[in-house]
Design an enzyme around this catalytic site. Structure first.
Site, PDB file in Angstrom:
ATOM      1  N   ARG A   1      65.659  66.022  12.735  1.00  0.00           N
ATOM      2  CA  ARG A   1      65.135  65.749  14.077  1.00  0.00           C
ATOM      3  C   ARG A   1      66.050  66.391  15.119  1.00  0.00           C
ATOM      4  O   ARG A   1      67.263  66.154  15.130  1.00  0.00           O
ATOM      5  CB  ARG A   1      65.071  64.238  14.322  1.00  0.00           C
ATOM      6  CG  ARG A   1      64.673  63.918  15.735  1.00  0.00           C
ATOM      7  CD  ARG A   1      64.515  62.431  16.017  1.00  0.00           C
ATOM      8  NE  ARG A   1      64.140  62.294  17.414  1.00  0.00           N
ATOM      9  CZ  ARG A   1      64.755  61.528  18.307  1.00  0.00           C
ATOM     10  NH1 ARG A   1      65.771  60.764  17.947  1.00  0.00           N
ATOM     11  NH2 ARG A   1      64.355  61.497  19.549  1.00  0.00           N
TER      12      ARG A   1
ATOM     13  N   ASN B   1      64.113  53.992  17.696  1.00  0.00           N
ATOM     14  CA  ASN B   1      65.568  54.133  17.690  1.00  0.00           C
ATOM     15  C   ASN B   1      66.158  52.732  17.760  1.00  0.00           C
ATOM     16  O   ASN B   1      65.888  51.987  18.709  1.00  0.00           O
ATOM     17  CB  ASN B   1      66.056  54.926  18.906  1.00  0.00           C
ATOM     18  CG  ASN B   1      65.674  56.403  18.823  1.00  0.00           C
ATOM     19  OD1 ASN B   1      65.170  56.867  17.792  1.00  0.00           O
ATOM     20  ND2 ASN B   1      65.912  57.130  19.889  1.00  0.00           N
TER      21      ASN B   1
ATOM     22  N   TYR C   1      69.734  50.277  17.148  1.00  0.00           N
ATOM     23  CA  TYR C   1      71.176  50.199  16.902  1.00  0.00           C
ATOM     24  C   TYR C   1      71.708  48.778  16.852  1.00  0.00           C
ATOM     25  O   TYR C   1      72.633  48.484  16.118  1.00  0.00           O
ATOM     26  CB  TYR C   1      71.944  50.946  18.006  1.00  0.00           C
ATOM     27  CG  TYR C   1      71.758  52.442  17.990  1.00  0.00           C
ATOM     28  CD1 TYR C   1      70.690  53.046  18.654  1.00  0.00           C
ATOM     29  CD2 TYR C   1      72.651  53.256  17.299  1.00  0.00           C
ATOM     30  CE1 TYR C   1      70.522  54.434  18.635  1.00  0.00           C
ATOM     31  CE2 TYR C   1      72.487  54.641  17.279  1.00  0.00           C
ATOM     32  CZ  TYR C   1      71.432  55.218  17.935  1.00  0.00           C
ATOM     33  OH  TYR C   1      71.268  56.575  17.915  1.00  0.00           O
TER      34      TYR C   1
ATOM     35  N   GLU D   1      66.335  57.116  14.919  1.00  0.00           N
ATOM     36  CA  GLU D   1      67.782  57.058  15.124  1.00  0.00           C
ATOM     37  C   GLU D   1      68.331  55.721  14.661  1.00  0.00           C
ATOM     38  O   GLU D   1      67.726  54.669  14.920  1.00  0.00           O
ATOM     39  CB  GLU D   1      68.169  57.185  16.619  1.00  0.00           C
ATOM     40  CG  GLU D   1      67.993  58.547  17.211  1.00  0.00           C
ATOM     41  CD  GLU D   1      68.445  58.597  18.667  1.00  0.00           C
ATOM     42  OE1 GLU D   1      69.293  57.784  19.078  1.00  0.00           O
ATOM     43  OE2 GLU D   1      67.927  59.461  19.385  1.00  0.00           O
TER      44      GLU D   1
HETATM   45  C1  GBH Z   1      70.248  57.085  21.802  1.00  0.00           C
HETATM   46  O1  GBH Z   1      70.301  56.258  22.889  1.00  0.00           O
HETATM   47  C2  GBH Z   1      69.968  58.478  22.249  1.00  0.00           C
HETATM   48  O2  GBH Z   1      68.652  58.852  21.962  1.00  0.00           O
HETATM   49  C3  GBH Z   1      70.926  59.479  21.729  1.00  0.00           C
HETATM   50  O3  GBH Z   1      70.791  60.667  22.426  1.00  0.00           O
HETATM   51  C4  GBH Z   1      72.314  58.912  21.791  1.00  0.00           C
HETATM   52  O4  GBH Z   1      73.298  59.849  21.509  1.00  0.00           O
HETATM   53  C5  GBH Z   1      72.368  57.776  20.820  1.00  0.00           C
HETATM   54  O5  GBH Z   1      71.352  56.867  21.013  1.00  0.00           O
HETATM   55  C6  GBH Z   1      73.680  57.036  20.823  1.00  0.00           C
HETATM   56  O6  GBH Z   1      73.918  56.363  22.013  1.00  0.00           O
HETATM   57  O7  GBH Z   1      72.221  47.734  28.399  1.00  0.00           O
HETATM   58  O8  GBH Z   1      73.063  49.167  30.132  1.00  0.00           O
HETATM   59  O9  GBH Z   1      74.418  48.726  28.212  1.00  0.00           O
HETATM   60  C7  GBH Z   1      70.649  54.955  22.602  1.00  0.00           C
HETATM   61  C8  GBH Z   1      70.020  54.087  23.603  1.00  0.00           C
HETATM   62  C9  GBH Z   1      71.901  53.709  25.004  1.00  0.00           C
HETATM   63  C10 GBH Z   1      70.124  52.144  24.795  1.00  0.00           C
HETATM   64  C11 GBH Z   1      72.781  52.663  25.585  1.00  0.00           C
HETATM   65  C12 GBH Z   1      70.993  51.085  25.350  1.00  0.00           C
HETATM   66  C13 GBH Z   1      72.861  50.593  26.712  1.00  0.00           C
HETATM   67  C14 GBH Z   1      72.340  50.225  28.026  1.00  0.00           C
HETATM   68  N1  GBH Z   1      70.908  53.122  24.123  1.00  0.00           N
HETATM   69  N2  GBH Z   1      72.003  51.649  26.210  1.00  0.00           N
HETATM   70  S1  GBH Z   1      73.075  48.874  28.742  1.00  0.00           S
END
Ligand code: GBH
Length: 509
Positions: A109, A340, A342, A411
């Site tokens: 991807r 995605n 995490y 992801e």
């Molecule tokens: C993904 O985003 C992206 O698609 C990718 O490009 C990136 O490198 C990867 O993950 C790792 O980060 O509640 O204000 O603390 C992850 C999406 C980013 C969503 C961080 C939640 C925290 C927002 N996440 N975010 S906050």
């Protein structure tokens, strides 16, 4: 004194009882390691995105985009790091093919950069050098026996469009459709899996709500809703374009990738916490998934809560409305579900103190207090708590809310700060998250058809620059050659792919 001690003791007992009940149904998701393998048709892959790996930010006719501007402006990204060179994949993409083959993945991807292909979307002129770059890459990926999974938009909006009114200017819908057309017509014969957008939640909330991502605008009450509205319309245009013009010839699958935590009730025996968890999920994944996968419109609970928090003079809501024909056009614009995932958040109804602590707008409208269990293990990224059972939880949420649509996890991964080659914590994270995915498929019958690790190699982690590393391969950003070096997790993942999961050791050999 004795009385005080008794009182403290009493509260400790009460809170421990609550703790037990709080995790009652979560315990279903924390059972032992499960041996099992997935069918041959299951696709295993790794992920990247254009700005995070390519570099060559101003070469061969590419125009400036909002992340170029954001980084060059200074003051937004840790240590003022930029993606000017990144992993230099624009020049070193053959090295990427080498490690993809080494891992034995079935899909790769990556994203296309709009600014390379149509540098000025207001004129629509196609940049042949940009097309050629991706044609070479996609051809080489195919020749390696790997399926490309191509994201059209992974956050790098051409700056000229930002300056033209961004996602709020409706002309962007035709400009996006034109860009999608260029991509489908040039690469469609080679690409089986497409994604229109990566994480519209992050684009709208982090870009235009809290502004920690490009272009750094802070309008949490209005812009995320307005911009999401047009992004959903862009997505639907691209899907219909593929459906009517390209599907018969190329027979690919087009979807969108949504990011979401698993939202668990803080105390699952409290109905109000259960309700809060559902509301948080509807505000996050449901914001985009409900229109696309359910009925062409936002979730009812989201409409209700934004309305009641809008306090507008004329009684209107800050959440825009779709017309009847727009709803019909948006509903069903998917061929799979890109996810995605995490981490996990705990939910309870927001109290006044919490409401006062969040920016008025999207987060306040939700009226959910989001917390993390301090006992959870933390990765290097502030948001990334390690909660494997959340993977099983979110896959079951998708199964029950979106009609068991086929899911590709596009992801999943974990960070450290130093990029050590001995990344046993990453092996532990991936092993347990993949194991929960396997339980979701084999025990719960979730229709998951693919899984993708973020990321194949250390790269530019947006506002965190190069300080947080997700790679299966280490990249030394001080070395002009940017060699890719396998970490232990790369060899671990290679083994999982070869085994199709985790075969019972009793039946190996
Ligand atoms: C993904 O985003 C992206 O698609 C990718 O490009 C990136 O490198 C990867 O993950 C790792 O980060 O509640 O204000 O603390 C992850 C999406 C980013 C969503 C961080 C939640 C925290 C927002 N996440 N975010 S906050």
């Amino acid at each position: 004194m004795l009385q005080l001690k008794m009182l403290v003791l009493f509260f400790m007992v009460v809170s421990s009882v609550f703790r037990c009940s709080a995790t009652a149904d979560q315990r279903d998701f924390t059972d032992a390691f499960y041996y099992g393998v997935l069918p041959d048709s299951f696709t295993w892959g790794v992920s990247t995105a254009a700005y995070q790996i390519e570099g060559a930010w101003n070469e061969d006719g590419k125009s400036e985009h909002i992340w170029d501007r954001f980084c060059h402006e200074g003051g937004h990204v840790d240590r003022n790091h930029t993606g000017d060179v990144a992993c230099d994949s624009y020049h070193k993409w053959r090295d990427d093919i080498t490690i993809l083959k080494e891992l034995g993945v079935k899909h790769y991807r990556f994203s296309l950069s709009w600014s390379r292909i149509v540098p000025d979307p207001t004129t629509g002129v196609v940049n042949q050098a940009g097309v050629d770059f991706y044609l070479n890459l996609i051809t080489a990926v195919k020749q390696a026996g790997i399926e490309p999974l191509v994201t059209l938009f992974h956050w790098d909006l051409p700056q000229i469009l930002e300056d033209n009114g961004s996602w709020g200017n409706e002309t962007i819908i035709q400009q996006y459709k034109h860009y999608a057309d260029v991509a489908f017509s040039h690469f469609g014969h080679l690409v089986k899996y497409w994604l229109t957008f990566n994480e519209p939640w992050v684009v709208t909330w982090q870009g235009y709500g809290i502004g920690d991502y490009a272009p750094g605008i802070k309008q949490p009450a209005t812009l995320p809703y307005l911009y999401a509205h047009n992004i959903i319309k862009c997505h639907a245009q691209a899907w219909h374009l593929y459906d009517t013009t390209y599907r018969a010839r190329f027979n690919g699958m087009v979807s969108i990738t949504l990011n979401t935590d698993f939202f668990a009730p803080k105390n699952s025996s409290k109905p109000e916490d259960v309700e809060a968890a559902e509301r948080a999920a509807q505000f996050s994944v449901g914001w985009f998934a409900h229109p696309i996968y359910v009925d062409g419109d936002y979730p009812q609970v989201m409409k209700d809560y934004v309305q009641r928090n809008s306090n507008t003079i004329d009684g209107s809501s800050r959440l825009p409305k779709f017309t009847v024909s727009e709803k019909l056009f948006i509903k069903g614009t998917f061929d799979y579900f890109g996810l995605n995932h995490y981490s996990t958040s705990l939910c309870e109804p927001a109290d006044a103190a919490y409401q006062a602590s969040v920016p008025k707008g999207y987060l306040g409208d939700m009226e959910v207090k989001l917390t993390r269990d301090p006992k959870w293990r933390k990765a290097a990224s502030s948001y990334l708590y390690y909660v494997p059972w959340g993977m099983r939880g979110i896959l079951n949420f998708i199964r029950t809310h979106y009609n068991n649509t086929p899911v590709i996890v596009t992801e999943n991964g974990v960070t450290d700060h130093n990029g050590t080659l001995h990344d046993s914590f990453r092996i532990d994270y991936l092993r347990s998250y993949m194991n929960e995915l396997i339980k979701a498929v084999l025990i719960d019958k979730c229709n998951v058809i693919g899984y993708t690790v973020w990321s194949i190699m250390d790269n530019f982690e947006w506002a965190r620059g190069y300080t947080e590393k997700f790679g299966l391969y280490y990249v030394d950003f001080d070395n002009p050659q940017r060699p890719r070096v396998a970490k232990q997790s790369a060899m671990f993942y290679k083994g999982v792919i070869a085994d199709r999961g985790f075969p019972d050791p009793g039946i190996i050999g």
